[in-house]
Structure formats: structure tokens, C-alpha cells
Enzyme design. Structure first.
Site, PDB file in Angstrom:
ATOM      1  N   LEU A   4       0.959  -1.177  -0.264  1.00  0.00           N
ATOM      2  CA  LEU A   4       0.046   0.027  -0.256  1.00  0.00           C
ATOM      3  C   LEU A   4       0.894   1.675   0.188  1.00  0.00           C
ATOM      4  CD1 LEU A   4      -2.670  -1.576   2.882  1.00  0.00           C
ATOM      5  CD2 LEU A   4      -3.303  -1.079   0.376  1.00  0.00           C
ATOM      6  N   GLY A   8       6.619   2.399   3.082  1.00  0.00           N
ATOM      7  CA  GLY A   8       8.218   2.398   2.686  1.00  0.00           C
ATOM      8  C   GLY A   8       8.794   1.753   1.674  1.00  0.00           C
ATOM      9  N   LYS A   9       8.176   1.904   0.604  1.00  0.00           N
ATOM     10  CA  LYS A   9       8.463   1.055  -0.431  1.00  0.00           C
ATOM     11  C   LYS A   9       9.382   1.469  -1.337  1.00  0.00           C
ATOM     12  CE  LYS A   9       4.508   0.370  -2.865  1.00  0.00           C
ATOM     13  NZ  LYS A   9       4.080   1.417  -1.691  1.00  0.00           N
ATOM     14  N   ARG A  36       4.001   8.566 -14.108  1.00  0.00           N
ATOM     15  CA  ARG A  36       2.363   9.025 -13.484  1.00  0.00           C
ATOM     16  C   ARG A  36       2.542  10.718 -13.909  1.00  0.00           C
ATOM     17  NH1 ARG A  36       0.485  10.470  -9.014  1.00  0.00           N
ATOM     18  NH2 ARG A  36       0.973   9.377  -7.825  1.00  0.00           N
ATOM     19  N   GLN A 127       6.342  13.403   6.296  1.00  0.00           N
ATOM     20  CA  GLN A 127       7.608  13.842   5.576  1.00  0.00           C
ATOM     21  C   GLN A 127       8.262  12.835   4.235  1.00  0.00           C
ATOM     22  OE1 GLN A 127      10.801  10.624   7.462  1.00  0.00           O
ATOM     23  NE2 GLN A 127      10.069  11.277   9.742  1.00  0.00           N
ATOM     24  N   HIS A 210      41.722   8.936  11.598  1.00  0.00           N
ATOM     25  CA  HIS A 210      42.511   9.078  12.580  1.00  0.00           C
ATOM     26  C   HIS A 210      43.569  10.188  12.120  1.00  0.00           C
ATOM     27  CE1 HIS A 210      45.568   8.574   9.671  1.00  0.00           C
ATOM     28  NE2 HIS A 210      45.171   7.544   8.877  1.00  0.00           N
ATOM     29  N   ASN A 216      52.104   9.648   7.946  1.00  0.00           N
ATOM     30  CA  ASN A 216      51.185  10.954   6.850  1.00  0.00           C
ATOM     31  C   ASN A 216      52.470  11.830   6.633  1.00  0.00           C
ATOM     32  OD1 ASN A 216      47.851  10.329   8.683  1.00  0.00           O
ATOM     33  ND2 ASN A 216      48.363  10.015   6.786  1.00  0.00           N
ATOM     34  N   ARG A 258      46.562   3.692  15.597  1.00  0.00           N
ATOM     35  CA  ARG A 258      46.497   5.194  15.281  1.00  0.00           C
ATOM     36  C   ARG A 258      44.499   5.479  15.329  1.00  0.00           C
ATOM     37  NH1 ARG A 258      48.498   3.079  10.190  1.00  0.00           N
ATOM     38  NH2 ARG A 258      46.819   3.826   7.993  1.00  0.00           N
ATOM     39  N   GLU A 278      42.860   0.070   6.805  1.00  0.00           N
ATOM     40  CA  GLU A 278      43.378   0.575   6.510  1.00  0.00           C
ATOM     41  C   GLU A 278      43.998  -0.069   5.013  1.00  0.00           C
ATOM     42  OE1 GLU A 278      42.974   2.892   3.590  1.00  0.00           O
ATOM     43  OE2 GLU A 278      44.053   4.401   4.506  1.00  0.00           O
ATOM     44  N   TYR A 318      40.824  -1.566  -3.600  1.00  0.00           N
ATOM     45  CA  TYR A 318      40.030  -0.651  -3.843  1.00  0.00           C
ATOM     46  C   TYR A 318      38.587  -1.648  -3.493  1.00  0.00           C
ATOM     47  CZ  TYR A 318      40.971   4.079  -2.720  1.00  0.00           C
ATOM     48  OH  TYR A 318      41.877   5.396  -2.042  1.00  0.00           O
ATOM     49  N   HIS A 344      40.092   5.236   8.103  1.00  0.00           N
ATOM     50  CA  HIS A 344      41.282   5.338   7.527  1.00  0.00           C
ATOM     51  C   HIS A 344      41.129   6.106   5.391  1.00  0.00           C
ATOM     52  CE1 HIS A 344      44.094   3.148  10.017  1.00  0.00           C
ATOM     53  NE2 HIS A 344      43.121   2.354  10.375  1.00  0.00           N
ATOM     54  N   VAL A 347      39.340   3.500   3.529  1.00  0.00           N
ATOM     55  CA  VAL A 347      38.558   2.551   4.244  1.00  0.00           C
ATOM     56  C   VAL A 347      37.022   3.687   3.889  1.00  0.00           C
ATOM     57  CG1 VAL A 347      37.316   2.499   6.006  1.00  0.00           C
ATOM     58  CG2 VAL A 347      39.449   0.588   5.034  1.00  0.00           C
ATOM     59  N   TYR A 381      15.020  10.623   1.755  1.00  0.00           N
ATOM     60  CA  TYR A 381      15.239   9.340   0.436  1.00  0.00           C
ATOM     61  C   TYR A 381      16.864   9.342   0.386  1.00  0.00           C
ATOM     62  CZ  TYR A 381      10.998   8.556  -0.824  1.00  0.00           C
ATOM     63  OH  TYR A 381       9.172   7.966  -0.617  1.00  0.00           O
TER      64      TYR A 381
HETATM   65  O1  F6P Z   1      48.444   8.329   3.020  1.00  0.00           O
HETATM   66  C1  F6P Z   1      47.531   7.579   3.206  1.00  0.00           C
HETATM   67  C2  F6P Z   1      46.926   6.405   3.294  1.00  0.00           C
HETATM   68  O2  F6P Z   1      45.795   6.199   4.221  1.00  0.00           O
HETATM   69  C3  F6P Z   1      47.904   5.126   3.347  1.00  0.00           C
HETATM   70  O3  F6P Z   1      47.796   4.641   4.543  1.00  0.00           O
HETATM   71  C4  F6P Z   1      47.007   4.257   2.211  1.00  0.00           C
HETATM   72  O4  F6P Z   1      47.412   3.465   1.663  1.00  0.00           O
HETATM   73  C5  F6P Z   1      46.532   5.370   1.266  1.00  0.00           C
HETATM   74  O5  F6P Z   1      46.135   6.524   2.363  1.00  0.00           O
HETATM   75  C6  F6P Z   1      44.913   5.249   0.651  1.00  0.00           C
HETATM   76  O6  F6P Z   1      44.823   6.514   0.446  1.00  0.00           O
HETATM   77  P1  F6P Z   1      45.499   5.940  -2.137  1.00  0.00           P
HETATM   78  O7  F6P Z   1      44.065   4.605  -2.319  1.00  0.00           O
HETATM   79  O8  F6P Z   1      45.018   7.209  -2.647  1.00  0.00           O
HETATM   80  O9  F6P Z   1      46.716   6.199  -1.632  1.00  0.00           O
END
Ligand code: F6P
Length: 395
Positions: A4, A8-9, A36, A127, A210, A216, A258, A278, A318, A344, A347, A381
Site C-alpha cells: 500500500l 516505505g517501498k 504517472r 516526511q 585518525h 602521513n 592510530r 586501511e 579498492y 582510514h 576505507v 531518501y
Molecule cells: O596516505 C595515507 C593512507 O591512509 C595510506 O595508508 C593508504 O595507502 C592511502 O592513504 C590510501 O589512499 P590512496 O588510495 O589515494 O593512495
């Protein structure tokens, strides 16, 4: 989708689409309400939805088929999961849709949302529905009563999905109970599991890297270094910022020093996730970007060529990171309290992409600066985003 209005569909459809796209599955939602509005105008009164209104029924069936035509054409051009978002409340409508889909070789799973909790229905109407073009410029109380009349029309014609119709998952009261029937295979199983964890309680998710680490400072990747003096200062600012907010979020960190050092000044309990570590830079771990370019030019070039799929020798890509974050996503969906994730760069790019529905191809380049807290708050949404830079600023 089946159910209905105001159950929330669309929320479910869009969340499922976001999740599957993040996993790299080509997914698109076809919202028949939008068809529609586009083809018949947005100002249809409740009686347009009366099951005895022959003209209204025919017009609705026409736009429904138009949306289906587009969806089938999209499958023809490589689409993988199409979500047909409409009420589909009668057996006859479902039969005609499903038979055309099956004739195109598609597997059909009905996702039925049943909700008897009046407070959820009321808040859904307020909403989302009041903001639809259907009610632009209409007083809220008139809009609510018109929408309730629309629901009543659908209720008269509603026939819940039955077992002889094929595979289905029925979600009752936003996940209080979930019934799965003839669900087989990888994607349908992920779908059910995902729907089991979904809720509609709005709460914020905060993401931060961190504090600056000694790696870094030197532009080194990976490793398990400690915070630099600036990084420790950031950890103190973060603690203050969170205390000042008056919110005590759940805190998730990785297993690397870290993140624990960054979380320490919060004075809150935290949970360690290995999945939040990371990206594993394998043989390049501990090297600077300059050293990788100089000593491993082929690796450097391959990463530049395709940063999403490039896997460090004996390390990760990635795409690997995205896949290992899946349990974190489920837990994030399940959790009803605010969550602060201290992790990180790679991530957080992956988690951010999920929460903000960004394409996997964008993930490796999303800006996630140090010493910045990214606050994401669900609104209807989507998610609202706020970025707060905390001291010390880094040059
Ligand atoms: O430079 C910091 C960091 O967290 C690294 O440890 C990691 O490899 C990198 O960033 C990831 O970012 P990119 O994919 O842009 O190298």
C-alpha cells in the site's frame, strides 16, 4: 515492490539499489509514481485511484506498462537488477508484469512491505508524501486527508502476495518480521539479509580519519605508525567536539594504533573492526609514494591507470576493500544509535560512497581530508552532509 502507499517501498527500493550499486551490480529503480506524474500530471485527486474508476485504472495501467517497457529496454542494454517501484497491489497487475519480465528471461522476486504500525505510516506520509509535487501548495491537513483517502482506495483492492506467485520476501513493520519464500541464489539472499537489517530511525553517522600519523608526515602508505604531535592535538579536539555535541555515539575503530590513539580522548567505549583497517598496500607497505614511483614504476603506472581495480602486489585493491566492508555496512544499517567511525582514507572513501550513493569508479578519488569530521544524516531518501574541520588545520 508490492504494498500500500506510505509503507516505505521507495525507501527500501532506493536503499537496496544503493547497496547493490556499491557492490558493483548495475541496479536502477523505476518509480511508476514518477511516470504517472510525468505523463498524467501530478495533481490527481484521491478518486483517480479508486479501483472502480475505469478511466483512472486504465491510465494507471498505461503508465505502469510504460515504466516496464523502459525497464526491459534498460535490461536489454546491460542492466542487472531492476527495481520496479509501484504498489502492484493486485494479483492481476503482478501477473501481467511478472509474465512479461519472465518472457524476457528475468528472475522475479516480489518485495512486499506490510506495515500496520500507524505511527510509521503517519510519519511516512508527513516526511515524504507531503513533499511530493502532488501536494505542492496544498495545506498539510488537506494533503494528509487526501493521501489517506488514496490509501483507502488501494486497501479495497489489495491482495497480498501468495505463495503460488513465485519468490517473495515480505517485510512486516519495517523488519520486525521478515518472511522469505523460494528465495534462491546469491543476490536474492543478499537482498533478504539486507532488508532484515533496514530500519527507518533517523540517526547520524560520523566519519573521520585518525589524527595525522608519523607516516602521513612522511607521505608513507600503510604501516602501523603512531600519531604525530598534530595528530594527538586533533584527537583532543575530536574528544571535545563530541562531548560538546551532547551525543554519545557508538565508536568504531580499526585494529591499527592510530585509530585507537585518536579515539582515546573521547572517553567512550569503542569497538575494533579488522574490516576497518586501511587498504593493504602489500609489498609497498611503508614506502613513500615517491619511492613507489621510483622503485616500482610499473606498479605506479598500473595504479594510475585504474586505481579502483589495481591490487598492490600481495595486498588489496579498492574493490577488495569495498567487499570486505560489507559486514560493516550491514551493522551500520542495523544500528539505531549514532555511530562515529574512526578509520582510514581508502576505507572511509568506500563507506562514504555507500552512504552518499557514489559510483564505485569515484571511490578512489573522493576527498576525505585529515582532521575533518564528516557528519551524514539521513533525510527522506538521501543523506545530508556537513563537514567540520577541527584543529589543528594541516597545511
Ligand atoms: O596516505 C595515507 C593512507 O591512509 C595510506 O595508508 C593508504 O595507502 C592511502 O592513504 C590510501 O589512499 P590512496 O588510495 O589515494 O593512495
Amino acid at each position: 515492490m508490492v504494498g500500500l502507499p506510505a509503507r516505505g517501498k521507495t525507501h527500501m527500493a532506493r536503499r537496496v539499489a544503493r547497496y547493490l550499486r556499491w557492490l558493483g551490480v548495475g541496479t536502477r529503480v523505476f518509480n511508476v509514481g514518477n511516470y504517472r506524474r510525468q505523463h498524467l500530471g501530478s495533481r490527481q485527486p484521491a478518486r483517480f485511484f479508486d479501483p472502480d474508476n475505469v478511466e483512472g485504472n486504465e491510465a494507471r495501467a498505461r503508465v505502469a506498462m510504460r515504466a516496464l517497457d523502459d525497464m526491459l529496454a534498460w535490461f536489454g542494454s546491460g542492466g542487472e537488477v531492476g527495481i520496479y517501484d509501484a504498489t502492484n497491489t493486485t494479483r492481476e497487475r503482478r501477473r501481467s508484469l511478472a509474465s512479461r519480465m519472465r518472457a524476457h528471461g528475468l528472475d522475479v522476486v516480489f518485495v512486499e512491505s506490510v506495515c500496520e504500525d500507524e505511527s510509521v505510516i503517519e510519519s511516512n506520509i508527513r516526511q515524504t508524501k507531503l513533499h511530493m509535487p502532488d501536494y505542492a501548495g496544498v495545506a498539510a491537513s488537506d494533503a494528509v486527508s487526501d493521501f489517506r483517502a488514496r490509501i483507502a482506495h488501494y486497501e479495497r483492492a489489495y491482495e497480498p502476495v501468495e505463495e503460488d506467485e513465485g519468490a517473495f520476501v515480505r517485510v512486516i513493520d519495517v523488519g520486525r518480521k521478515v518472511v522469505a519464500h523460494r528465495i534462491q541464489g546469491y543476490l536474492p539472499s543478499r537482498l533478504v539479509y539486507f532488508l532484515m537489517n533496514l530500519h527507518v530511525v533517523p540517526r547520524s553517522i560520523w566519519l573521520t580519519r585518525h589524527g595525522q600519523s608519523s607516516f602521513n608526515v612522511e607521505d608513507r602508505v600503510g604501516g602501523d605508525p603512531s600519531l604525530s604531535p598534530a595528530g594527538r592535538e586533533f584527537a583532543a579536539s575530536l574528544g571535545e567536539h563530541v562531548r560538546d555535541s551532547g551525543i554519545a555515539p557508538r565508536v568504531w575503530i580499526s585494529t591499527l594504533a592510530r585509530t585507537a590513539q585518536t579515539a582515546a580522548p573521547l572517553g567512550l567505549p569503542f569497538e575494533e573492526w579488522r574490516a576497518l583497517d586501511e587498504i593493504d598496500s602489500g609489498d609497498c607497505d611503508g614506502m613513500t609514494y615517491g619511492e613507489i614511483r621510483r622503485d616500482m614504476p610499473a606498479e605506479h603506472a598500473a595504479r594510475r591507470e585504474n586505481k579502483l581495480t589495481y591490487r598492490y602486489p600481495r595486498g588489496e585493491s579498492y574493490l577488495d576493500v569495498i567487499r570486505r566492508l560489507e559486514p560493516v555496512i550491514f551493522e551500520l544499517e542495523r544500528e539505531r544509535r549514532p555511530v562515529l567511525v574512526i578509520a582510514h582514507q581508502a576505507v572511509l572513501r568506500s563507506l562514504y560512497a555507500y552512504l552518499m550513493d557514489r559510483a564505485p569508479s569515484e571511490v578512489p578519488y573522493l576527498p576525505i581530508p585529515l582532521h575533518t569530521i564528516i557528519k551524514l544524516t539521513p533525510i527522506t531518501y538521501e543523506c545530508d552532509e556537513e563537514r567540520v574541520a577541527l584543529s589543528p588545520a594541516l597545511a
